[in-house]
Design a protein around this motif. Structure first.
Motif, mmCIF file in Angstrom:
data_model
loop_
_atom_site.group_PDB
_atom_site.id
_atom_site.type_symbol
_atom_site.label_atom_id
_atom_site.label_comp_id
_atom_site.label_asym_id
_atom_site.label_seq_id
_atom_site.Cartn_x
_atom_site.Cartn_y
_atom_site.Cartn_z
ATOM 1 N N GLY A 189 52.094 75.395 3.465
ATOM 2 C CA GLY A 189 51.116 74.836 4.388
ATOM 3 C C GLY A 189 51.450 73.436 4.861
ATOM 4 N N ASP A 190 52.416 72.761 4.216
ATOM 5 C CA ASP A 190 52.824 71.419 4.652
ATOM 6 C C ASP A 190 53.558 71.498 5.984
ATOM 7 O OD1 ASP A 190 51.807 70.237 2.385
ATOM 8 O OD2 ASP A 190 53.744 70.034 1.372
ATOM 9 N N THR A 191 53.420 70.460 6.785
ATOM 10 C CA THR A 191 54.192 70.342 8.020
ATOM 11 C C THR A 191 55.445 69.546 7.688
ATOM 12 O OG1 THR A 191 52.169 70.368 9.322
ATOM 13 C CG2 THR A 191 54.148 69.559 10.416
ATOM 14 N N VAL A 192 56.606 70.126 8.022
ATOM 15 C CA VAL A 192 57.879 69.495 7.674
ATOM 16 C C VAL A 192 58.785 69.370 8.894
ATOM 17 C CG1 VAL A 192 57.841 70.272 5.271
ATOM 18 C CG2 VAL A 192 58.912 71.698 6.992
ATOM 19 N N VAL A 193 59.785 68.484 8.776
ATOM 20 C CA VAL A 193 60.813 68.311 9.800
ATOM 21 C C VAL A 193 62.138 68.704 9.165
ATOM 22 C CG1 VAL A 193 61.975 66.676 11.325
ATOM 23 C CG2 VAL A 193 59.561 66.381 10.816
ATOM 24 N N VAL A 194 62.923 69.551 9.863
ATOM 25 C CA VAL A 194 64.233 69.950 9.356
ATOM 26 C C VAL A 194 65.208 68.815 9.626
ATOM 27 C CG1 VAL A 194 66.071 71.662 9.504
ATOM 28 C CG2 VAL A 194 63.695 72.374 9.805
ATOM 29 N N ARG A 195 65.881 68.339 8.581
ATOM 30 C CA ARG A 195 66.778 67.183 8.686
ATOM 31 C C ARG A 195 68.213 67.558 9.029
ATOM 32 N NH1 ARG A 195 65.371 62.608 4.481
ATOM 33 N NH2 ARG A 195 63.162 62.959 4.238
ATOM 34 N N SER A 196 68.673 68.765 8.674
ATOM 35 C CA SER A 196 70.063 69.138 8.920
ATOM 36 C C SER A 196 70.177 70.638 9.135
ATOM 37 C CB SER A 196 70.940 68.712 7.742
ATOM 38 O OG SER A 196 70.567 69.418 6.586
ATOM 39 N N GLY A 197 71.321 71.056 9.668
ATOM 40 C CA GLY A 197 71.568 72.477 9.919
ATOM 41 C C GLY A 197 71.325 72.838 11.371
ATOM 42 N N LYS A 198 71.362 74.132 11.651
ATOM 43 C CA LYS A 198 71.249 74.582 13.040
ATOM 44 C C LYS A 198 69.851 74.365 13.627
ATOM 45 C CE LYS A 198 70.324 79.418 11.859
ATOM 46 N NZ LYS A 198 70.811 80.790 11.950
ATOM 47 N N SER A 199 68.844 74.173 12.783
ATOM 48 C CA SER A 199 67.476 73.927 13.251
ATOM 49 C C SER A 199 67.082 72.464 13.142
ATOM 50 C CB SER A 199 66.492 74.785 12.452
ATOM 51 O OG SER A 199 66.755 76.148 12.628
ATOM 52 N N LYS A 200 68.060 71.560 13.111
ATOM 53 C CA LYS A 200 67.791 70.133 12.934
ATOM 54 C C LYS A 200 66.790 69.635 13.963
ATOM 55 C CE LYS A 200 70.094 65.670 12.666
ATOM 56 N NZ LYS A 200 71.380 64.976 12.638
ATOM 57 N N GLY A 201 65.775 68.886 13.495
ATOM 58 C CA GLY A 201 64.755 68.332 14.374
ATOM 59 C C GLY A 201 63.545 69.225 14.560
ATOM 60 N N HIS A 202 63.621 70.475 14.112
ATOM 61 C CA HIS A 202 62.496 71.404 14.279
ATOM 62 C C HIS A 202 61.338 70.996 13.375
ATOM 63 C CE1 HIS A 202 60.514 75.259 15.062
ATOM 64 N NE2 HIS A 202 60.187 75.241 13.781
ATOM 65 N N VAL A 203 60.132 70.985 13.933
ATOM 66 C CA VAL A 203 58.925 70.692 13.163
ATOM 67 C C VAL A 203 58.177 72.010 12.983
ATOM 68 C CG1 VAL A 203 56.764 69.405 13.089
ATOM 69 C CG2 VAL A 203 58.781 68.386 14.131
ATOM 70 N N GLY A 204 57.862 72.353 11.743
ATOM 71 C CA GLY A 204 57.169 73.609 11.482
ATOM 72 C C GLY A 204 56.377 73.560 10.191
ATOM 73 N N THR A 205 55.671 74.644 9.934
ATOM 74 C CA THR A 205 54.839 74.759 8.741
ATOM 75 C C THR A 205 55.561 75.578 7.687
ATOM 76 O OG1 THR A 205 52.907 74.744 10.175
ATOM 77 C CG2 THR A 205 52.555 75.453 7.924
ATOM 78 N N VAL A 206 55.449 75.168 6.443
ATOM 79 C CA VAL A 206 56.053 75.907 5.338
ATOM 80 C C VAL A 206 55.233 77.166 5.105
ATOM 81 C CG1 VAL A 206 56.645 75.854 2.886
ATOM 82 C CG2 VAL A 206 56.939 73.804 4.286
ATOM 83 N N THR A 207 55.888 78.338 5.199
ATOM 84 C CA THR A 207 55.189 79.606 5.003
ATOM 85 C C THR A 207 55.397 80.170 3.611
ATOM 86 O OG1 THR A 207 57.066 80.817 5.936
ATOM 87 C CG2 THR A 207 55.279 80.225 7.440
ATOM 88 N N GLN A 208 56.493 79.753 2.942
ATOM 89 C CA GLN A 208 56.787 80.282 1.616
ATOM 90 C C GLN A 208 57.649 79.269 0.870
ATOM 91 O OE1 GLN A 208 58.986 83.940 1.817
ATOM 92 N NE2 GLN A 208 58.506 84.530 -0.267
ATOM 93 N N VAL A 209 57.406 79.131 -0.441
ATOM 94 C CA VAL A 209 58.208 78.264 -1.298
ATOM 95 C C VAL A 209 58.811 79.122 -2.400
ATOM 96 C CG1 VAL A 209 58.199 76.255 -2.811
ATOM 97 C CG2 VAL A 209 56.698 76.303 -0.834
ATOM 98 N N LEU A 210 60.120 78.993 -2.605
ATOM 99 C CA LEU A 210 60.827 79.736 -3.643
ATOM 100 C C LEU A 210 61.377 78.730 -4.659
ATOM 101 C CD1 LEU A 210 62.779 81.916 -1.084
ATOM 102 C CD2 LEU A 210 60.758 82.621 -2.334
ATOM 103 N N PRO A 211 60.547 78.276 -5.621
ATOM 104 C CA PRO A 211 60.948 77.193 -6.517
ATOM 105 C C PRO A 211 62.123 77.524 -7.430
ATOM 106 C CG PRO A 211 58.818 78.070 -7.169
ATOM 107 C CD PRO A 211 59.182 78.734 -5.883
ATOM 108 N N LYS A 212 62.272 78.769 -7.843
ATOM 109 C CA LYS A 212 63.384 79.133 -8.723
ATOM 110 C C LYS A 212 64.725 78.977 -8.015
ATOM 111 C CE LYS A 212 61.061 82.244 -11.900
ATOM 112 N NZ LYS A 212 60.963 83.599 -12.432
ATOM 113 N N ASP A 213 64.752 79.243 -6.715
ATOM 114 C CA ASP A 213 65.983 79.132 -5.933
ATOM 115 C C ASP A 213 66.133 77.763 -5.281
ATOM 116 O OD1 ASP A 213 66.436 81.836 -6.507
ATOM 117 O OD2 ASP A 213 65.351 82.491 -4.726
ATOM 118 N N GLY A 214 65.067 76.946 -5.292
ATOM 119 C CA GLY A 214 65.112 75.648 -4.637
ATOM 120 C C GLY A 214 65.131 75.786 -3.124
ATOM 121 N N LYS A 215 64.436 76.807 -2.603
ATOM 122 C CA LYS A 215 64.434 77.078 -1.161
ATOM 123 C C LYS A 215 63.016 77.200 -0.627
ATOM 124 C CE LYS A 215 68.895 79.246 -1.250
ATOM 125 N NZ LYS A 215 69.826 79.541 -0.198
#
Length: 104
Positions: free
Chosen positions: A9-35
């Motif tokens: 539910g947090d609003t985040v900004v992508v810092r690197s990769g092909k989606s750099k600069g994209h602002v979006g909402t976190v839909t899922q957190v995978l803590p065991k994988d760190g993703k």
């Protein structure tokens, strides 16, 4: 992994990769994988053969998980790191850049 500083539910900004600069909402957190999965970011395409569940087949587009280190909490549209502080006996998340409280 340590306690995740980014939650669903947090609003985040992508810092690197092909989606750099994209602002979006976190839909899922995978803590065991760190993703995490961010809506509209890191979109992948899969070509699906016709099957009983999907008789038409076709091209499927969906968001793939990305490393949690590639995103930062959006504070005024810019990414910020997060730290934990104790306020009034409660552990709260605080943006490092602005010092503002993230949790309600």
């Amino acid at each position: 992994m340590a306690a995740s500083k980014i939650k669903k539910g947090d609003t985040v900004v992508v810092r690197s990769g092909k989606s750099k600069g994209h602002v979006g909402t976190v839909t899922q957190v995978l803590p065991k994988d760190g993703k995490i999965v961010v809506a509209g970011a890191n979109v992948i395409t899969r070509h699906r053969k016709p099957s009983q569940e999907n008789p038409q087949g076709g091209i499927e587009r969906r968001e793939a998980p990305m490393a949690i280190s590639k995103v930062g909490i959006a504070v005024d549209g810019k990414p910020s790191r997060v730290r934990f502080e104790t306020q009034d006996g409660k552990k709260v998340r605080v943006a490092v850049k602005s010092g503002e409280k993230i949790d309600g």
